[in-house]
Design a protein around this motif. Structure first.
Motif, mmCIF file in Angstrom:
data_model
loop_
_atom_site.group_PDB
_atom_site.id
_atom_site.type_symbol
_atom_site.label_atom_id
_atom_site.label_comp_id
_atom_site.label_asym_id
_atom_site.label_seq_id
_atom_site.Cartn_x
_atom_site.Cartn_y
_atom_site.Cartn_z
ATOM 1 N N LEU A 175 0.814 -1.266 -0.103
ATOM 2 C CA LEU A 175 -0.262 0.288 0.075
ATOM 3 C C LEU A 175 0.783 1.020 0.095
ATOM 4 O O LEU A 175 1.533 1.441 0.605
ATOM 5 N N GLY A 176 0.755 2.580 -0.729
ATOM 6 C CA GLY A 176 1.126 2.783 -1.147
ATOM 7 C C GLY A 176 1.156 4.438 -0.009
ATOM 8 O O GLY A 176 0.190 4.744 0.409
ATOM 9 N N HIS A 177 2.033 4.625 -0.063
ATOM 10 C CA HIS A 177 1.632 6.061 0.979
ATOM 11 C C HIS A 177 0.648 6.500 1.949
ATOM 12 O O HIS A 177 0.006 7.305 1.585
ATOM 13 N N ALA A 203 -6.582 -3.759 8.858
ATOM 14 C CA ALA A 203 -6.705 -3.887 7.524
ATOM 15 C C ALA A 203 -5.425 -4.035 6.683
ATOM 16 O O ALA A 203 -5.590 -5.315 6.549
ATOM 17 N N VAL A 204 -4.123 -3.947 7.216
ATOM 18 C CA VAL A 204 -3.379 -4.555 6.114
ATOM 19 C C VAL A 204 -2.959 -5.514 6.312
ATOM 20 O O VAL A 204 -1.909 -6.108 6.214
ATOM 21 N N THR A 210 2.012 -5.329 2.222
ATOM 22 C CA THR A 210 2.748 -4.099 3.040
ATOM 23 C C THR A 210 2.890 -2.687 3.215
ATOM 24 O O THR A 210 2.199 -2.402 2.587
ATOM 25 N N LEU A 211 4.112 -1.875 3.705
ATOM 26 C CA LEU A 211 3.435 -0.350 3.532
ATOM 27 C C LEU A 211 4.675 -0.225 2.764
ATOM 28 O O LEU A 211 5.983 -0.477 2.682
ATOM 29 N N ASP A 212 4.364 0.748 2.053
ATOM 30 C CA ASP A 212 5.716 1.940 1.537
ATOM 31 C C ASP A 212 5.937 2.666 2.351
ATOM 32 O O ASP A 212 5.062 4.442 2.504
ATOM 33 N N ILE A 241 3.482 -5.605 10.640
ATOM 34 C CA ILE A 241 3.582 -5.141 9.054
ATOM 35 C C ILE A 241 5.018 -5.008 8.170
ATOM 36 O O ILE A 241 5.949 -3.723 9.305
ATOM 37 N N PRO A 242 5.746 -5.533 7.280
ATOM 38 C CA PRO A 242 6.465 -5.054 6.763
ATOM 39 C C PRO A 242 6.871 -3.475 6.204
ATOM 40 O O PRO A 242 5.549 -3.445 5.220
ATOM 41 N N LEU A 243 7.697 -3.021 6.085
ATOM 42 C CA LEU A 243 7.880 -1.751 5.785
ATOM 43 C C LEU A 243 8.871 -1.797 5.029
ATOM 44 O O LEU A 243 9.752 -2.171 5.093
ATOM 45 N N ILE A 244 8.702 -1.350 3.357
ATOM 46 C CA ILE A 244 9.479 -1.268 2.475
ATOM 47 C C ILE A 244 9.802 -0.035 1.981
ATOM 48 O O ILE A 244 8.704 1.068 1.789
#
Length: 265
Positions: A175-177, A203-204, A210-212, A241-244
């Motif tokens: 999911l972006g920004h 929800a994520v 994952t999160l942008d 939740i992984p952060l990328i």
């Protein structure tokens, strides 16, 4: 903070970015010691969606899509000994255009190594506004919704729709920004988003997305923090939740932006 991957980079195919070559981005990545990068150009918008920005330049045109993928395939071969290059797209979730977005993903999915699902356009009645285009467009969005609080509510409602949407087998898993709504926060300090963050992260996590973790906000004069900010990044990290990291670079010099102000992950 040091990183080995930049998962959000734009290209000369972006009509609102610079004309910096693919090579300039790749050479910068190699010089910074990155092991992997993902080119995530703005995917073509649905043909029946009218881009609301004045220049109609929010995304790459459909006619360029094949050339985009072919170019990246050639670059993968050229730089295979130096860096892993992934072919990706930043897919816009536009409420009311889910069917068209699924069709695009069904067609392009087999060519994708990576992708991001982002919300840039918010629907009010039958019209859409690009929330991050300009201060004036954001102010008009607040006027349409009735308040900064209602604008934030609409943004997070739309993000939740994107998470829960059925976009098929090739739906992006990142999911972006997620705090892009704060791009102009110094002009609208009354906008409060914290109450929306818990349900969003829940929800994520449930959808195993994952999160942008996006450095571009640090360079925006009315934001000056990452998307999401570090308190939200810590909360995401605590939930597993992984952060990328993504520079969201639209020119080569933007790569690595924000890293000094972001948490380790």
């Amino acid at each position: 903070m040091s990183i080995k991957r930049d998962g959000h980079i734009h290209t000369p195919f972006c009509p609102h970015g610079s004309s910096d070559s693919f090579h300039s981005y790749i050479e910068r990545a190699v010089s910074e010691g990155l092991h992997s990068i993902t080119f995530t150009e703005h995917a073509p918008l649905p043909g029946n969606f009218e881009d609301p920005v004045p220049g109609r330049d929010s995304a790459m045109s459909q006619e360029l899509l094949d050339r985009y993928f072919y170019t990246i395939e050639d670059l993968k071969k050229e730089y295979k000994k130096d860096i892993t290059i992934l072919a990706g797209l930043e897919i816009d979730f536009i409420e009311g255009f889910e069917r068209e977005t699924k069709k695009l993903l069904d067609e392009t999915g087999p060519r994708l190594d990576d992708s991001i699902l982002s919300v840039h356009f918010l629907r009010t009645d039958t019209t859409y506004t690009c929330l991050d285009y300009s201060l004036d467009s954001f102010a008009s969005l607040i006027e349409k919704t009735g308040s900064a609080e209602k604008t934030a509510q609409l943004y997070y409602h739309t993000l939740l729709l994107s998470i829960r949407s059925d976009l098929g087998d090739f739906k992006p898993r990142r999911l972006g920004h997620i705090t892009l709504i704060k791009k102009f926060q110094q002009r609208f300090p009354e906008m409060e988003i914290q109450k929306h963050i818990g349900p969003l992260l829940e929800a994520v996590h449930e959808e195993e997305m994952t999160l942008d973790y996006n450095g571009a906000g640090t360079a925006k004069p009315m934001c000056r923090e990452p998307y999401p900010d570090n308190s939200i990044a810590w909360e995401a990290k605590k939930r597993g939740i992984p952060l990328i990291y993504g520079s969201d670079a639209h020119q080569a010099k933007d790569m690595m932006q924000g890293l000094e102000e972001m948490i380790s992950f």
